[in-house]
Design an enzyme around this catalytic site. Sequence first.
Site, PDB file in Angstrom:
ATOM      1  CB  ALA A  62      23.103  35.716  37.128  1.00 29.02           C
ATOM      2  N   GLY A 107      27.750  36.622  34.287  1.00 25.93           N
ATOM      3  CA  GLY A 107      27.081  37.540  33.370  1.00 25.93           C
ATOM      4  C   GLY A 107      27.774  38.876  33.250  1.00 25.93           C
ATOM      5  CD  GLU A 110      27.772  34.864  30.205  1.00 23.88           C
ATOM      6  OE1 GLU A 110      27.597  33.822  29.551  1.00 23.88           O
ATOM      7  OE2 GLU A 110      27.067  35.183  31.192  1.00 23.88           O
ATOM      8  CD  GLU A 130      28.663  31.566  34.530  1.00 24.88           C
ATOM      9  OE1 GLU A 130      28.245  32.615  34.036  1.00 24.88           O
ATOM     10  OE2 GLU A 130      29.877  31.228  34.498  1.00 24.88           O
TER      11      GLU A 130
END
Length: 255
Positions: A62, A107, A110, A130
């Site tokens: 992110a 992300g 992911e 994270e």
Amino acid sequence: MSVELDWDGDVVIMTLNRPDALNALSFSIIEQIGAALDEVAASDARVLMVTGAGEKAFCAGADIKELRDRSLLSHKRGAELGQRTFDRITALEMPSVACINGYAFGGGLELAMACDFRVASRAAKMGLPEITLGLMPGYGGTQRLPRLVGEARALEMIMTGRAITADEALGMGLVNAVSDDDLMTHAKAFAGRFTRFSMPALRFARDAVKRALDLPVNEGLKVEADLATLAFQTEDAEEGMAAFEEKRKAAFRDR
């Protein structure tokens, strides 16, 4: 545009093109991914490949700057946008392959895990860091990672934020193959092992496997029987069985 689509025969390649930021996922880019997936879903492609521009990163995660000073409601909506967008990869009728050409963090990992398969370069690094920011995965990492590598390994990766190598990822089943040569060439050869078969049969088989993860065995067996019956009714099933008896290569037509 920071998300590009390129067609190579029956392969469509979606590239995150923001190499100066290690292909980080801003909310705008996530929306662009969604729009690109609409185009992919409407195409005749037999496989989707997802990769990142440049040699350093598939996707570094992110865009942290965007996460600062957001309201709780905005943060929740952002997580739901990421989850909803990545779920659309899983819902595609065609199989998908993440081509992990460098860093795949947060992300980015992911996104890769939303694909059916993952092929990584030898230099790739993967992780969900994270926790080191006082955060946790929010785009599906806590759900997809344990399904791929098991609860214990998923907890270790998520709760330590540790990055792993491509070889480690291969050993634990997070990636399907590691390439020492040209990654996209390797990935296309990998995809060619299944895209030559009947697309309806591939789709039914994939759906049965994915639903097995959420159902008791007895319910999963009912799903398998239903989907196997649907596969049996296709023209490709008749062609495949006829080709077997006639000792020739089947000519599937995706019908």
